[in-house]
Write a protein that holds these residues in place. Structure first.
Motif, PDB file in Angstrom:
ATOM      1  N   GLN A  90      20.330 -28.532  -6.407  1.00 12.60           N
ATOM      2  CA  GLN A  90      20.943 -29.997  -6.041  1.00 12.60           C
ATOM      3  C   GLN A  90      21.662 -30.416  -7.141  1.00 12.60           C
ATOM      4  O   GLN A  90      21.071 -30.638  -8.333  1.00 12.60           O
ATOM      5  N   CYS A  91      23.023 -30.463  -7.162  1.00 10.10           N
ATOM      6  CA  CYS A  91      24.016 -30.913  -8.462  1.00 10.10           C
ATOM      7  C   CYS A  91      24.344 -32.293  -7.573  1.00 10.10           C
ATOM      8  O   CYS A  91      25.359 -32.176  -7.328  1.00 10.10           O
ATOM      9  N   GLY A  92      23.710 -33.397  -8.382  1.00  8.48           N
ATOM     10  CA  GLY A  92      24.282 -34.701  -7.739  1.00  8.48           C
ATOM     11  C   GLY A  92      24.245 -34.698  -6.301  1.00  8.48           C
ATOM     12  O   GLY A  92      23.205 -34.215  -5.644  1.00  8.48           O
ATOM     13  N   PRO A  93      25.343 -34.878  -5.481  1.00  8.25           N
ATOM     14  CA  PRO A  93      25.496 -35.007  -4.161  1.00  8.25           C
ATOM     15  C   PRO A  93      25.432 -33.638  -3.459  1.00  8.25           C
ATOM     16  O   PRO A  93      25.494 -33.605  -2.137  1.00  8.25           O
ATOM     17  N   HIS A  94      25.666 -32.444  -4.282  1.00  8.51           N
ATOM     18  CA  HIS A  94      26.194 -31.183  -3.730  1.00  8.51           C
ATOM     19  C   HIS A  94      24.983 -30.463  -3.860  1.00  8.51           C
ATOM     20  O   HIS A  94      24.309 -30.093  -4.841  1.00  8.51           O
ATOM     21  N   ARG A  95      24.830 -29.508  -2.859  1.00  9.24           N
ATOM     22  CA  ARG A  95      24.093 -28.280  -2.792  1.00  9.24           C
ATOM     23  C   ARG A  95      24.773 -27.137  -3.099  1.00  9.24           C
ATOM     24  O   ARG A  95      25.747 -26.713  -2.450  1.00  9.24           O
ATOM     25  N   VAL A  96      24.074 -26.228  -3.847  1.00 13.98           N
ATOM     26  CA  VAL A  96      24.709 -24.953  -4.221  1.00 13.98           C
ATOM     27  C   VAL A  96      23.853 -24.105  -4.219  1.00 13.98           C
ATOM     28  O   VAL A  96      22.651 -24.117  -4.640  1.00 13.98           O
ATOM     29  N   VAL A  97      24.256 -23.010  -3.385  1.00 13.85           N
ATOM     30  CA  VAL A  97      23.155 -21.728  -3.058  1.00 13.85           C
ATOM     31  C   VAL A  97      23.836 -20.449  -3.501  1.00 13.85           C
ATOM     32  O   VAL A  97      25.404 -20.219  -3.660  1.00 13.85           O
ATOM     33  N   SER A  98      23.021 -19.832  -4.241  1.00 16.08           N
ATOM     34  CA  SER A  98      23.352 -18.566  -5.000  1.00 16.08           C
ATOM     35  C   SER A  98      22.538 -17.445  -4.673  1.00 16.08           C
ATOM     36  O   SER A  98      21.484 -17.648  -4.431  1.00 16.08           O
ATOM     37  N   LEU A  99      23.319 -16.511  -4.484  1.00 20.78           N
ATOM     38  CA  LEU A  99      22.576 -15.225  -3.976  1.00 20.78           C
ATOM     39  C   LEU A  99      22.646 -14.257  -5.192  1.00 20.78           C
ATOM     40  O   LEU A  99      23.637 -14.024  -5.851  1.00 20.78           O
ATOM     41  N   MET A 100      21.379 -13.670  -5.689  1.00 21.77           N
ATOM     42  CA  MET A 100      21.340 -12.990  -6.962  1.00 21.77           C
ATOM     43  C   MET A 100      19.999 -11.853  -6.642  1.00 21.77           C
ATOM     44  O   MET A 100      19.267 -12.178  -5.908  1.00 21.77           O
ATOM     45  N   SER A 101      19.965 -11.192  -7.704  1.00 25.41           N
ATOM     46  CA  SER A 101      18.800 -10.239  -7.861  1.00 25.41           C
ATOM     47  C   SER A 101      17.584 -11.014  -8.108  1.00 25.41           C
ATOM     48  O   SER A 101      17.603 -11.927  -8.857  1.00 25.41           O
ATOM     49  N   ALA A 102      16.530 -10.387  -7.407  1.00 25.09           N
ATOM     50  CA  ALA A 102      15.082 -11.007  -7.881  1.00 25.09           C
ATOM     51  C   ALA A 102      14.894 -10.748  -9.419  1.00 25.09           C
ATOM     52  O   ALA A 102      14.072 -11.690  -9.849  1.00 25.09           O
ATOM     53  N   GLU A 103      15.392  -9.747  -9.832  1.00 23.76           N
ATOM     54  CA  GLU A 103      15.083  -9.653 -11.389  1.00 23.76           C
ATOM     55  C   GLU A 103      15.735 -10.774 -12.250  1.00 23.76           C
ATOM     56  O   GLU A 103      15.125 -11.174 -13.201  1.00 23.76           O
ATOM     57  N   ALA A 104      16.730 -10.992 -11.935  1.00 26.39           N
ATOM     58  CA  ALA A 104      17.512 -12.049 -12.391  1.00 26.39           C
ATOM     59  C   ALA A 104      16.872 -13.390 -12.443  1.00 26.39           C
ATOM     60  O   ALA A 104      16.640 -14.471 -13.071  1.00 26.39           O
ATOM     61  N   VAL A 105      16.335 -13.822 -11.233  1.00 23.55           N
ATOM     62  CA  VAL A 105      15.519 -14.951 -10.807  1.00 23.55           C
ATOM     63  C   VAL A 105      14.314 -14.860 -12.001  1.00 23.55           C
ATOM     64  O   VAL A 105      13.902 -15.998 -12.571  1.00 23.55           O
ATOM     65  N   ARG A 106      13.627 -13.702 -12.074  1.00 24.13           N
ATOM     66  CA  ARG A 106      12.363 -13.763 -12.642  1.00 24.13           C
ATOM     67  C   ARG A 106      12.981 -13.907 -14.273  1.00 24.13           C
ATOM     68  O   ARG A 106      12.266 -14.673 -15.095  1.00 24.13           O
ATOM     69  N   GLU A 107      13.964 -13.228 -14.921  1.00 24.40           N
ATOM     70  CA  GLU A 107      14.438 -13.324 -16.311  1.00 24.40           C
ATOM     71  C   GLU A 107      14.781 -14.657 -16.464  1.00 24.40           C
ATOM     72  O   GLU A 107      14.635 -15.069 -17.705  1.00 24.40           O
ATOM     73  N   LEU A 108      15.738 -15.457 -15.603  1.00 20.09           N
ATOM     74  CA  LEU A 108      15.948 -16.761 -15.811  1.00 20.09           C
ATOM     75  C   LEU A 108      14.816 -17.722 -15.572  1.00 20.09           C
ATOM     76  O   LEU A 108      14.843 -18.929 -15.996  1.00 20.09           O
ATOM     77  N   GLY A 109      13.526 -17.254 -15.001  1.00 21.11           N
ATOM     78  CA  GLY A 109      12.334 -18.370 -14.922  1.00 21.11           C
ATOM     79  C   GLY A 109      12.858 -19.471 -13.852  1.00 21.11           C
ATOM     80  O   GLY A 109      12.391 -20.587 -13.872  1.00 21.11           O
ATOM     81  N   LEU A 110      13.793 -19.015 -12.869  1.00 20.15           N
ATOM     82  CA  LEU A 110      14.201 -19.932 -11.976  1.00 20.15           C
ATOM     83  C   LEU A 110      13.000 -20.180 -10.941  1.00 20.15           C
ATOM     84  O   LEU A 110      12.619 -19.361 -10.439  1.00 20.15           O
ATOM     85  N   ARG A 111      12.619 -21.625 -10.837  1.00 21.97           N
ATOM     86  CA  ARG A 111      11.868 -22.089  -9.940  1.00 21.97           C
ATOM     87  C   ARG A 111      12.037 -23.512  -9.630  1.00 21.97           C
ATOM     88  O   ARG A 111      12.652 -24.298 -10.292  1.00 21.97           O
ATOM     89  N   PRO A 112      11.400 -24.083  -8.658  1.00 21.81           N
ATOM     90  CA  PRO A 112      11.850 -25.548  -8.214  1.00 21.81           C
ATOM     91  C   PRO A 112      11.535 -26.549  -9.252  1.00 21.81           C
ATOM     92  O   PRO A 112      10.514 -26.278 -10.073  1.00 21.81           O
ATOM     93  N   GLY A 113      12.523 -27.268  -9.718  1.00 17.77           N
ATOM     94  CA  GLY A 113      12.133 -28.268 -11.087  1.00 17.77           C
ATOM     95  C   GLY A 113      13.043 -27.726 -12.146  1.00 17.77           C
ATOM     96  O   GLY A 113      13.188 -28.577 -13.058  1.00 17.77           O
ATOM     97  N   VAL A 114      13.276 -26.546 -12.200  1.00 23.02           N
ATOM     98  CA  VAL A 114      13.954 -26.183 -13.575  1.00 23.02           C
ATOM     99  C   VAL A 114      15.508 -26.504 -13.450  1.00 23.02           C
ATOM    100  O   VAL A 114      16.311 -26.525 -12.501  1.00 23.02           O
ATOM    101  N   LEU A 115      15.862 -26.946 -14.681  1.00 27.13           N
ATOM    102  CA  LEU A 115      17.192 -27.525 -14.890  1.00 27.13           C
ATOM    103  C   LEU A 115      18.185 -26.247 -14.898  1.00 27.13           C
ATOM    104  O   LEU A 115      17.877 -25.167 -15.785  1.00 27.13           O
ATOM    105  N   ALA A 116      19.227 -26.150 -14.200  1.00 25.55           N
ATOM    106  CA  ALA A 116      20.116 -24.981 -14.335  1.00 25.55           C
ATOM    107  C   ALA A 116      21.695 -25.425 -14.057  1.00 25.55           C
ATOM    108  O   ALA A 116      21.806 -26.580 -13.770  1.00 25.55           O
ATOM    109  N   VAL A 117      22.641 -24.412 -14.273  1.00 21.07           N
ATOM    110  CA  VAL A 117      23.751 -24.697 -14.412  1.00 21.07           C
ATOM    111  C   VAL A 117      24.604 -23.745 -13.452  1.00 21.07           C
ATOM    112  O   VAL A 117      24.458 -22.573 -13.598  1.00 21.07           O
ATOM    113  N   ALA A 118      25.014 -24.079 -12.292  1.00 18.69           N
ATOM    114  CA  ALA A 118      25.632 -23.139 -11.403  1.00 18.69           C
ATOM    115  C   ALA A 118      27.334 -23.059 -11.843  1.00 18.69           C
ATOM    116  O   ALA A 118      27.915 -23.922 -12.023  1.00 18.69           O
ATOM    117  N   VAL A 119      27.647 -21.826 -12.312  1.00 16.50           N
ATOM    118  CA  VAL A 119      28.960 -21.623 -12.551  1.00 16.50           C
ATOM    119  C   VAL A 119      29.796 -20.947 -11.451  1.00 16.50           C
ATOM    120  O   VAL A 119      29.297 -19.743 -11.122  1.00 16.50           O
TER     121      VAL A 119
END
Length: 134
Positions: A90-119
């Motif tokens: 959730q980026c301000g009023p915008h919802r951004v969805v990304s598809l990626m490898s499960a490995e990338a999610v683990r390496e980046l530590g992505l989970r609800p509440g984590v600050l992230a940047v969608a490029v």
């Protein structure tokens, strides 16, 4: 010349009608009477105002990159299987969805509440207008 009633401008900017009326009284937006006698604002002026009002949170990564479309937000959902994952931000009023490898999610530590940047870097961007708009 595209024009928007104050209530339409409010909806487009994500604020109340009263907020738009305050901006008009303060001279931040110029209102005029449309052909039906209702207060309206010029579309070009509204677009410039919206751009000036937009506040993008500072990008926490100090990485240089060629992509100019960066959306800072919070991870709201992560759905993973063995190989792939769907990550929602959730980026301000915008919802951004990304598809990626499960490995990338683990390496980046992505989970609800984590600050992230969608490029986003795309060669194709589709722009639509409401039916009949010109």
């Amino acid at each position: 010349m595209p024009q928007f009633r104050l209530s339409e401008a409010a909806r487009l900017l994500g604020v109340s009608d009263d907020t738009v009326r305050r901006w008009v009284r303060a001279g931040q937006l110029t209102a005029f009477d449309d052909s039906a006698g209702r207060k309206a604002v010029d579309g070009a002026e509204l677009a410039a105002f919206a751009k000036a009002q937009a506040e993008q949170p500072e990008d926490p990564s100090s990485v240089g990159r060629s992509a100019r479309n960066r959306f800072v937000g919070l991870v709201t959902e992560v759905i993973t299987d063995k190989v792939m994952a769907q990550v929602e931000l959730q980026c301000g009023p915008h919802r951004v969805v990304s598809l990626m490898s499960a490995e990338a999610v683990r390496e980046l530590g992505l989970r609800p509440g984590v600050l992230a940047v969608a490029v986003v870097k795309a060669t194709t961007v589709v722009i639509e207008t409401p039916e009949g708009s010109r």
